[in-house]
Motif scaffolding. Structure first.
Motif, PDB file in Angstrom:
ATOM      1  N   ARG A  34       0.826  -1.215   0.000  1.00 16.67           N
ATOM      2  CA  ARG A  34       0.000   0.000   0.000  1.00 16.67           C
ATOM      3  C   ARG A  34       0.859   1.263   0.000  1.00 16.67           C
ATOM      4  N   ARG A  35       2.037   1.178   0.600  1.00 13.83           N
ATOM      5  CA  ARG A  35       2.914   2.349   0.705  1.00 13.83           C
ATOM      6  C   ARG A  35       3.799   2.552  -0.516  1.00 13.83           C
ATOM      7  N   ALA A  36       3.690   1.687  -1.504  1.00 14.64           N
ATOM      8  CA  ALA A  36       4.555   1.807  -2.687  1.00 14.64           C
ATOM      9  C   ALA A  36       4.271   3.117  -3.420  1.00 14.64           C
ATOM     10  N   PRO A  37       5.280   3.670  -4.074  1.00 12.86           N
ATOM     11  CA  PRO A  37       5.042   4.871  -4.880  1.00 12.86           C
ATOM     12  C   PRO A  37       4.314   4.515  -6.182  1.00 12.86           C
ATOM     13  N   SER A  38       3.634   5.502  -6.768  1.00 10.42           N
ATOM     14  CA  SER A  38       2.959   5.260  -8.050  1.00 10.42           C
ATOM     15  C   SER A  38       2.862   6.578  -8.802  1.00 10.42           C
ATOM     16  N   ALA A  39       2.674   6.480 -10.108  1.00  6.48           N
ATOM     17  CA  ALA A  39       2.643   7.675 -10.964  1.00  6.48           C
ATOM     18  C   ALA A  39       1.535   8.625 -10.498  1.00  6.48           C
ATOM     19  N   GLY A  40       1.905   9.843 -10.165  1.00  5.12           N
ATOM     20  CA  GLY A  40       0.909  10.825  -9.700  1.00  5.12           C
ATOM     21  C   GLY A  40       0.173  10.363  -8.452  1.00  5.12           C
ATOM     22  N   ASN A  41       0.746   9.397  -7.759  1.00  2.00           N
ATOM     23  CA  ASN A  41       0.128   8.810  -6.559  1.00  2.00           C
ATOM     24  C   ASN A  41      -1.285   8.278  -6.827  1.00  2.00           C
ATOM     25  N   TRP A  42      -1.481   7.666  -8.009  1.00  2.00           N
ATOM     26  CA  TRP A  42      -2.842   7.194  -8.352  1.00  2.00           C
ATOM     27  C   TRP A  42      -3.176   5.855  -7.686  1.00  2.00           C
ATOM     28  N   GLN A  43      -2.177   5.139  -7.185  1.00  2.82           N
ATOM     29  CA  GLN A  43      -2.411   3.918  -6.392  1.00  2.82           C
ATOM     30  C   GLN A  43      -3.421   2.984  -7.068  1.00  2.82           C
ATOM     31  N   PRO A  44      -3.050   2.465  -8.232  1.00  5.07           N
ATOM     32  CA  PRO A  44      -4.028   1.731  -9.045  1.00  5.07           C
ATOM     33  C   PRO A  44      -4.340   0.318  -8.546  1.00  5.07           C
ATOM     34  N   TRP A  45      -3.732  -0.093  -7.460  1.00  7.65           N
ATOM     35  CA  TRP A  45      -3.808  -1.488  -7.025  1.00  7.65           C
ATOM     36  C   TRP A  45      -4.949  -1.773  -6.055  1.00  7.65           C
ATOM     37  N   ASN A  46      -5.396  -3.003  -6.071  1.00  8.13           N
ATOM     38  CA  ASN A  46      -6.248  -3.583  -5.018  1.00  8.13           C
ATOM     39  C   ASN A  46      -5.627  -4.939  -4.714  1.00  8.13           C
ATOM     40  N   PHE A  47      -5.621  -5.297  -3.442  1.00 12.52           N
ATOM     41  CA  PHE A  47      -5.001  -6.557  -3.041  1.00 12.52           C
ATOM     42  C   PHE A  47      -6.081  -7.507  -2.535  1.00 12.52           C
ATOM     43  N   VAL A  48      -6.220  -8.639  -3.180  1.00 18.82           N
ATOM     44  CA  VAL A  48      -7.162  -9.656  -2.699  1.00 18.82           C
ATOM     45  C   VAL A  48      -6.326 -10.790  -2.091  1.00 18.82           C
ATOM     46  N   VAL A  49      -6.537 -11.004  -0.796  1.00 19.48           N
ATOM     47  CA  VAL A  49      -5.720 -11.952  -0.045  1.00 19.48           C
ATOM     48  C   VAL A  49      -6.469 -13.272   0.086  1.00 19.48           C
ATOM     49  N   VAL A  50      -5.842 -14.341  -0.325  1.00 22.85           N
ATOM     50  CA  VAL A  50      -6.485 -15.663  -0.268  1.00 22.85           C
ATOM     51  C   VAL A  50      -5.662 -16.574   0.643  1.00 22.85           C
ATOM     52  N   THR A  51      -6.334 -17.182   1.620  1.00 21.68           N
ATOM     53  CA  THR A  51      -5.645 -18.128   2.515  1.00 21.68           C
ATOM     54  C   THR A  51      -6.365 -19.485   2.562  1.00 21.68           C
ATOM     55  N   ASP A  52      -7.590 -19.522   2.096  1.00 21.21           N
ATOM     56  CA  ASP A  52      -8.353 -20.775   2.114  1.00 21.21           C
ATOM     57  C   ASP A  52      -7.741 -21.773   1.115  1.00 21.21           C
ATOM     58  N   ARG A  53      -7.438 -22.975   1.588  1.00 16.05           N
ATOM     59  CA  ARG A  53      -6.704 -23.940   0.747  1.00 16.05           C
ATOM     60  C   ARG A  53      -7.456 -24.253  -0.545  1.00 16.05           C
ATOM     61  N   ALA A  54      -8.755 -24.496  -0.445  1.00 18.66           N
ATOM     62  CA  ALA A  54      -9.517 -24.864  -1.646  1.00 18.66           C
ATOM     63  C   ALA A  54      -9.480 -23.719  -2.661  1.00 18.66           C
ATOM     64  N   ASN A  55      -9.561 -22.491  -2.176  1.00 24.43           N
ATOM     65  CA  ASN A  55      -9.507 -21.340  -3.089  1.00 24.43           C
ATOM     66  C   ASN A  55      -8.107 -21.164  -3.691  1.00 24.43           C
TER      67      ASN A  55
END
Ligand SMILES: Cc1cc2nc3c(=O)[nH]c(=O)nc-3n(C[C@H](O)[C@H](O)[C@H](O)COP(=O)(O)O)c2cc1C
Length: 172
Positions: A34-55
């Motif tokens: 989340r703290r990474a730099p980005s062009a014009g600080n547009w922060q284009p990312w979303n992080f989807v975290v998966v921990t469920d084994r089947a998924n």
């Protein structure tokens, strides 16, 4: 680990122990992204975290050739972004996602946690597992887990082009 040690210790880890990653560690890794730099600080990312084994097993099928380690990971973070509208934002998007990726991988290495990239080939499958909205795509996945082979430690001889071939002082 010191930053310099984490930079030298990070390597793609694709075999993980059964040990889970604690919530504090996982949150720190995500915060690093989340703290990474980005062009014009547009922060284009979303992080989807998966921990469920089947998924995780299902998600790994989104890139059968190079993403099987996702199925074995303790957690995988998918980097999801809105489809870019033009060529320039397409280029910056990839650059910025790379920066978020590197931040997360280095934060993980700092904690002794291994990480491994995976591309995403089958977007339909990724969308089914991750549930991201229309107009978005999964750009890549980063699998995390404690290394099976050996703990992360600074690599004396990384598999890289020679320093003097890469670096040009003052002029090429
Ligand atoms: C944009 C990008 C995509 C990658 N995709 C994959 C992948 O799909 N599967 C995989 O096993 N490794 C993937 N990698 C990992 C590279 O193969 C790896 O970083 C490179 O061989 C250097 O090894 P190291 O990370 O251990 O230093 C990818 C790396 C990057 C930067």
């Amino acid at each position: 680990m010191e930053t310099w040690d984490a930079i030298r210790a990070r390597r793609n880890v694709r075999q993980y122990t059964e040990a889970p990653i604690g919530a504090d560690e996982l949150e720190r890794i995500l915060e690093a992204g989340r703290r990474a730099p980005s062009a014009g600080n547009w922060q284009p990312w979303n992080f989807v975290v998966v921990t469920d084994r089947a998924n995780l097993v299902e998600l790994a099928k989104a890139w059968p050739r190079g993403g099987t380690h996702v199925a074995r990971s303790a957690a995988t973070v998918a980097l999801v972004a809105a489809e870019p509208n033009d060529e320039l934002s397409r280029d910056w998007l990839q650059y910025d996602l790379g920066q978020a990726t590197a931040n997360m991988m280095l934060a993980a290495a700092d904690l002794g946690i291994g990480s491994g990239h995976s591309a995403v080939h089958d977007q339909q499958r990724a969308r089914r597992v991750l549930g991201f909205p229309d107009g978005h795509f999964a750009a890549c996945m980063i699998a995390f887990g404690y290394p099976v082979d050996r703990p992360l430690a600074p690599l004396a001889r990384p598999n890289r082009r020679p320093f003097d071939e890469v670096v040009h002082w003052d002029r090429w």
